[in-house]
Motif scaffolding. Structure first.
Motif, PDB file in Angstrom:
ATOM      1  N   SER A 328     -12.561 -74.473 -34.462  1.00 11.73           N
ATOM      2  CA  SER A 328     -11.825 -73.310 -34.947  1.00 11.73           C
ATOM      3  C   SER A 328     -12.269 -72.033 -34.232  1.00 11.73           C
ATOM      4  O   SER A 328     -13.082 -72.064 -33.319  1.00 11.73           O
ATOM      5  CB  SER A 328     -11.991 -73.174 -36.468  1.00 11.73           C
ATOM      6  OG  SER A 328     -11.176 -74.117 -37.139  1.00 11.73           O
ATOM      7  N   TYR A 329     -11.753 -70.887 -34.679  1.00 17.71           N
ATOM      8  CA  TYR A 329     -11.906 -69.617 -33.967  1.00 17.71           C
ATOM      9  C   TYR A 329     -12.572 -68.581 -34.862  1.00 17.71           C
ATOM     10  O   TYR A 329     -12.339 -68.547 -36.073  1.00 17.71           O
ATOM     11  CB  TYR A 329     -10.535 -69.084 -33.522  1.00 17.71           C
ATOM     12  CG  TYR A 329      -9.666 -70.129 -32.858  1.00 17.71           C
ATOM     13  CD1 TYR A 329      -9.694 -70.320 -31.484  1.00 17.71           C
ATOM     14  CD2 TYR A 329      -8.812 -70.926 -33.629  1.00 17.71           C
ATOM     15  CE1 TYR A 329      -8.904 -71.278 -30.882  1.00 17.71           C
ATOM     16  CE2 TYR A 329      -8.017 -71.895 -33.032  1.00 17.71           C
ATOM     17  CZ  TYR A 329      -8.065 -72.061 -31.656  1.00 17.71           C
ATOM     18  OH  TYR A 329      -7.280 -73.014 -31.051  1.00 17.71           O
ATOM     19  N   ILE A 330     -13.363 -67.697 -34.254  1.00 15.46           N
ATOM     20  CA  ILE A 330     -14.064 -66.655 -34.988  1.00 15.46           C
ATOM     21  C   ILE A 330     -13.826 -65.299 -34.323  1.00 15.46           C
ATOM     22  O   ILE A 330     -14.039 -65.143 -33.115  1.00 15.46           O
ATOM     23  CB  ILE A 330     -15.592 -66.908 -35.045  1.00 15.46           C
ATOM     24  CG1 ILE A 330     -15.897 -68.249 -35.717  1.00 15.46           C
ATOM     25  CG2 ILE A 330     -16.291 -65.762 -35.779  1.00 15.46           C
ATOM     26  CD1 ILE A 330     -15.543 -68.309 -37.184  1.00 15.46           C
ATOM     27  N   TRP A 331     -13.388 -64.332 -35.128  1.00  9.51           N
ATOM     28  CA  TRP A 331     -13.336 -62.932 -34.688  1.00  9.51           C
ATOM     29  C   TRP A 331     -14.368 -62.152 -35.484  1.00  9.51           C
ATOM     30  O   TRP A 331     -14.631 -62.457 -36.642  1.00  9.51           O
ATOM     31  CB  TRP A 331     -11.967 -62.306 -34.963  1.00  9.51           C
ATOM     32  CG  TRP A 331     -10.840 -62.864 -34.144  1.00  9.51           C
ATOM     33  CD1 TRP A 331     -10.910 -63.746 -33.099  1.00  9.51           C
ATOM     34  CD2 TRP A 331      -9.444 -62.576 -34.329  1.00  9.51           C
ATOM     35  NE1 TRP A 331      -9.650 -64.029 -32.628  1.00  9.51           N
ATOM     36  CE2 TRP A 331      -8.735 -63.319 -33.351  1.00  9.51           C
ATOM     37  CE3 TRP A 331      -8.733 -61.767 -35.210  1.00  9.51           C
ATOM     38  CZ2 TRP A 331      -7.355 -63.262 -33.244  1.00  9.51           C
ATOM     39  CZ3 TRP A 331      -7.360 -61.711 -35.112  1.00  9.51           C
ATOM     40  CH2 TRP A 331      -6.670 -62.455 -34.125  1.00  9.51           C
ATOM     41  N   GLY A 332     -14.915 -61.114 -34.861  1.00 14.09           N
ATOM     42  CA  GLY A 332     -15.850 -60.242 -35.550  1.00 14.09           C
ATOM     43  C   GLY A 332     -15.459 -58.784 -35.400  1.00 14.09           C
ATOM     44  O   GLY A 332     -14.952 -58.377 -34.351  1.00 14.09           O
ATOM     45  N   GLN A 333     -15.681 -58.000 -36.443  1.00 14.33           N
ATOM     46  CA  GLN A 333     -15.459 -56.559 -36.354  1.00 14.33           C
ATOM     47  C   GLN A 333     -16.506 -55.954 -35.427  1.00 14.33           C
ATOM     48  O   GLN A 333     -17.657 -56.396 -35.400  1.00 14.33           O
ATOM     49  CB  GLN A 333     -15.556 -55.936 -37.748  1.00 14.33           C
ATOM     50  CG  GLN A 333     -15.212 -54.456 -37.796  1.00 14.33           C
ATOM     51  CD  GLN A 333     -15.216 -53.904 -39.219  1.00 14.33           C
ATOM     52  OE1 GLN A 333     -15.242 -54.664 -40.178  1.00 14.33           O
ATOM     53  NE2 GLN A 333     -15.194 -52.593 -39.340  1.00 14.33           N
ATOM     54  N   ASP A 334     -16.131 -54.934 -34.665  1.00 13.66           N
ATOM     55  CA  ASP A 334     -17.087 -54.328 -33.739  1.00 13.66           C
ATOM     56  C   ASP A 334     -18.045 -53.391 -34.469  1.00 13.66           C
ATOM     57  O   ASP A 334     -17.836 -53.023 -35.622  1.00 13.66           O
ATOM     58  CB  ASP A 334     -16.369 -53.608 -32.587  1.00 13.66           C
ATOM     59  CG  ASP A 334     -15.701 -52.308 -33.012  1.00 13.66           C
ATOM     60  OD1 ASP A 334     -15.554 -52.061 -34.224  1.00 13.66           O
ATOM     61  OD2 ASP A 334     -15.313 -51.547 -32.111  1.00 13.66           O
ATOM     62  N   GLN A 335     -19.124 -53.010 -33.777  1.00  9.86           N
ATOM     63  CA  GLN A 335     -20.152 -52.182 -34.393  1.00  9.86           C
ATOM     64  C   GLN A 335     -19.641 -50.783 -34.723  1.00  9.86           C
ATOM     65  O   GLN A 335     -19.947 -50.231 -35.784  1.00  9.86           O
ATOM     66  CB  GLN A 335     -21.362 -52.067 -33.469  1.00  9.86           C
ATOM     67  CG  GLN A 335     -22.488 -51.232 -34.058  1.00  9.86           C
ATOM     68  CD  GLN A 335     -23.750 -51.270 -33.229  1.00  9.86           C
ATOM     69  OE1 GLN A 335     -23.774 -51.869 -32.162  1.00  9.86           O
ATOM     70  NE2 GLN A 335     -24.805 -50.645 -33.712  1.00  9.86           N
ATOM     71  N   ALA A 336     -18.852 -50.198 -33.830  1.00 13.27           N
ATOM     72  CA  ALA A 336     -18.425 -48.814 -34.008  1.00 13.27           C
ATOM     73  C   ALA A 336     -17.598 -48.610 -35.277  1.00 13.27           C
ATOM     74  O   ALA A 336     -17.646 -47.547 -35.880  1.00 13.27           O
ATOM     75  CB  ALA A 336     -17.638 -48.341 -32.793  1.00 13.27           C
ATOM     76  N   SER A 337     -16.848 -49.622 -35.695  1.00 10.19           N
ATOM     77  CA  SER A 337     -15.991 -49.468 -36.874  1.00 10.19           C
ATOM     78  C   SER A 337     -16.579 -50.088 -38.133  1.00 10.19           C
ATOM     79  O   SER A 337     -15.966 -50.057 -39.192  1.00 10.19           O
ATOM     80  CB  SER A 337     -14.602 -50.071 -36.601  1.00 10.19           C
ATOM     81  OG  SER A 337     -14.678 -51.475 -36.438  1.00 10.19           O
ATOM     82  N   SER A 338     -17.788 -50.659 -38.028  1.00 15.76           N
ATOM     83  CA  SER A 338     -18.427 -51.282 -39.190  1.00 15.76           C
ATOM     84  C   SER A 338     -19.240 -50.260 -39.972  1.00 15.76           C
ATOM     85  O   SER A 338     -19.973 -49.464 -39.388  1.00 15.76           O
ATOM     86  CB  SER A 338     -19.364 -52.420 -38.742  1.00 15.76           C
ATOM     87  OG  SER A 338     -18.646 -53.487 -38.160  1.00 15.76           O
ATOM     88  N   VAL A 339     -19.124 -50.296 -41.290  1.00 15.50           N
ATOM     89  CA  VAL A 339     -19.979 -49.453 -42.127  1.00 15.50           C
ATOM     90  C   VAL A 339     -21.426 -49.909 -41.997  1.00 15.50           C
ATOM     91  O   VAL A 339     -22.340 -49.101 -41.839  1.00 15.50           O
ATOM     92  CB  VAL A 339     -19.507 -49.496 -43.591  1.00 15.50           C
ATOM     93  CG1 VAL A 339     -20.484 -48.774 -44.502  1.00 15.50           C
ATOM     94  CG2 VAL A 339     -18.119 -48.867 -43.709  1.00 15.50           C
ATOM     95  N   VAL A 340     -21.649 -51.222 -42.055  1.00  8.19           N
ATOM     96  CA  VAL A 340     -22.961 -51.803 -41.786  1.00  8.19           C
ATOM     97  C   VAL A 340     -22.762 -52.985 -40.843  1.00  8.19           C
ATOM     98  O   VAL A 340     -22.046 -53.928 -41.167  1.00  8.19           O
ATOM     99  CB  VAL A 340     -23.659 -52.273 -43.076  1.00  8.19           C
ATOM    100  CG1 VAL A 340     -24.998 -52.918 -42.755  1.00  8.19           C
ATOM    101  CG2 VAL A 340     -23.863 -51.109 -44.038  1.00  8.19           C
ATOM    102  N   TYR A 341     -23.384 -52.929 -39.675  1.00  9.58           N
ATOM    103  CA  TYR A 341     -23.174 -53.968 -38.669  1.00  9.58           C
ATOM    104  C   TYR A 341     -24.228 -55.062 -38.828  1.00  9.58           C
ATOM    105  O   TYR A 341     -25.113 -55.243 -38.006  1.00  9.58           O
ATOM    106  CB  TYR A 341     -23.230 -53.355 -37.280  1.00  9.58           C
ATOM    107  CG  TYR A 341     -22.708 -54.272 -36.194  1.00  9.58           C
ATOM    108  CD1 TYR A 341     -21.408 -54.747 -36.232  1.00  9.58           C
ATOM    109  CD2 TYR A 341     -23.525 -54.658 -35.141  1.00  9.58           C
ATOM    110  CE1 TYR A 341     -20.930 -55.590 -35.245  1.00  9.58           C
ATOM    111  CE2 TYR A 341     -23.054 -55.494 -34.139  1.00  9.58           C
ATOM    112  CZ  TYR A 341     -21.763 -55.954 -34.199  1.00  9.58           C
ATOM    113  OH  TYR A 341     -21.287 -56.790 -33.218  1.00  9.58           O
ATOM    114  N   GLY A 342     -24.137 -55.787 -39.949  1.00 10.66           N
ATOM    115  CA  GLY A 342     -25.056 -56.873 -40.215  1.00 10.66           C
ATOM    116  C   GLY A 342     -24.399 -58.228 -40.043  1.00 10.66           C
ATOM    117  O   GLY A 342     -24.762 -59.012 -39.175  1.00 10.66           O
ATOM    118  N   MET A 343     -23.395 -58.530 -40.876  1.00 11.15           N
ATOM    119  CA  MET A 343     -22.725 -59.817 -40.821  1.00 11.15           C
ATOM    120  C   MET A 343     -22.036 -60.078 -39.478  1.00 11.15           C
ATOM    121  O   MET A 343     -22.218 -61.145 -38.879  1.00 11.15           O
ATOM    122  CB  MET A 343     -21.745 -59.947 -41.989  1.00 11.15           C
ATOM    123  CG  MET A 343     -22.448 -60.142 -43.324  1.00 11.15           C
ATOM    124  SD  MET A 343     -21.394 -59.928 -44.792  1.00 11.15           S
ATOM    125  CE  MET A 343     -20.019 -61.008 -44.424  1.00 11.15           C
TER     126      MET A 343
END
Length: 370
Positions: A328-343
């Protein structure tokens, strides 16, 4: 110098206990206490705190109105303290839309005995937001549900600057790969999120058309009652039908299913319906992104799109590994738009992410690729 905290609560008991609990950390100092929203606005201007804890139900001016007024003048992290009731959840979601960065349930018993768990959670949340070098709340462009199906505008909305830049949350991102289009291949989209997730999820879901071709499951770290209020609010704002998931509920296209707080969401063996099981005390998150992803990998194999959004910690990383192993496929939110860039960082650093995408572009990419 310790960070300056302003406590806003109309209860003298909670004022005293919160001040004691917060002040137990050497890096935190309560510099002022306000009894209502109007006092909060005045003390924020006078004391210039680094962060605010905010009650929601107060005389003269409520917490949501105070958040709006404060954020209109200065971008400062505001942590809502909410009751566990449905009404408390509903108002807390309004506060997040108004610009509050996150919330914590306010439990009388925990505050009374000053439990170690409460201290740890409160200190961790406050320091997570305080250690960011800048703060800008995520903004959403919310559309009411139309009377007829129309394709929504894909106009981008402003995104949040990162709040957490230190420690593990700031680990460098693995290089993003362009994800192949998978038109007609997917059977389900599973979105996982924690801190900052309600606003990010709203940004995505409200941009999707009513004829989006596959079902969507949302696993957002929230307690009981909050997920019900969140799903109802999102349903009013979205062209898609949004419901809090129930056991044996059939999975249908054009629907969004929100995992219920305090429980775990899985899928039945033929992939036609949802399974809701009690939350095991050995699992930290209820609902857990890892558990939902693992079940999706087992049932749907190579036909899942997992999207990992803003959040503290690493929930979703091991589940993402299983999804990748199944094809399957995985997308991740980028750091600049994340409130907390942990997950998202945990998944990207494990080199499991097919694409790293700004929040404002995720819905557009879903529409073009799914």
């Amino acid at each position: 110098m310790p960070y300056k905290v302003l406590v806003v609560d109309d209860s003298s008991f909670f004022q005293m206990r919160l001040k004691e609990i917060i002040s137990e950390h050497q890096d935190l100092q309560v510099v002022g206490i306000a009894s209502n929203g109007q006092e909060a606005i005045e003390l924020e201007e006078e004391l210039r705190p680094d962060i605010i804890t905010m009650d929601y139900e107060m005389p003269f001016m409520d917490g949501v109105s105070a958040v709006r007024a404060i954020m209109a003048k200065r971008k400062i992290p505001i942590l809502m303290l909410s009751s566990m009731t449905y009404e408390g959840a509903r108002i807390t979601l309004e506060a997040l839309d108004a610009g509050a960065v996150d919330f914590m349930p306010k439990n009388f018993a925990e505050v009374s005995k000053s439990s170690e768990g409460l201290k740890k959670r409160l200190h961790e949340k406050l320091l997570t937001f305080l250690k960011g070098s800048s703060f800008q709340p995520a903004a959403t462009s919310v559309r009411p549900k139309p009377a007829v199906d129309t394709r929504p505008s894909l106009r981008s909305t402003p995104s949040a600057a990162p709040l957490s830049r230190g420690g593990a949350d700031a680990a460098p991102v693995a290089p993003s790969k362009s994800s192949a289009r998978f038109k007609g291949k997917l059977k389900i989209v599973v979105i996982g999120a924690s801190t900052g997730g309600p606003v990010a999820i709203t940004d995505i879901i409200t941009k999707l058309p009513a004829n989006f071709p596959v079902p969507i499951v949302i696993v957002q770290h929230m307690p009981e009652n909050f997920t019900k209020a969140f799903s109802e609010r999102l349903d009013r704002q979205s062209q898609l039908s949004v419901v809090e998931a129930e056991n044996s509920m059939r999975i249908e296209c054009g629907k969004v299913y929100v995992a219920p707080g305090g429980k775990q969401l899985m899928f039945d063996r033929n992939g036609s319906s949802i399974k809701i099981v009690p939350g095991d005390e050995r699992v930290n998150y209820k609902p857990s992104v890892d558990i939902a992803y693992a079940s999706a990998a087992n049932v749907f194999r190579n036909s899942v799109l997992g999207i990992v959004l803003t959040g503290m910690g690493a929930d979703g990383c091991e589940g993402a590994r299983l999804l990748k192993q199944s094809g399957s496929y995985i997308w991740g939110q980028d750091q600049a738009s994340s409130v907390v860039y942990g997950m998202p960082a945990a998944v990207a650093n494990a080199r499991l992410t097919d694409a790293v995408i700004p929040l404002s572009s995720i819905a557009e990419k879903m529409i073009s690729d799914v």
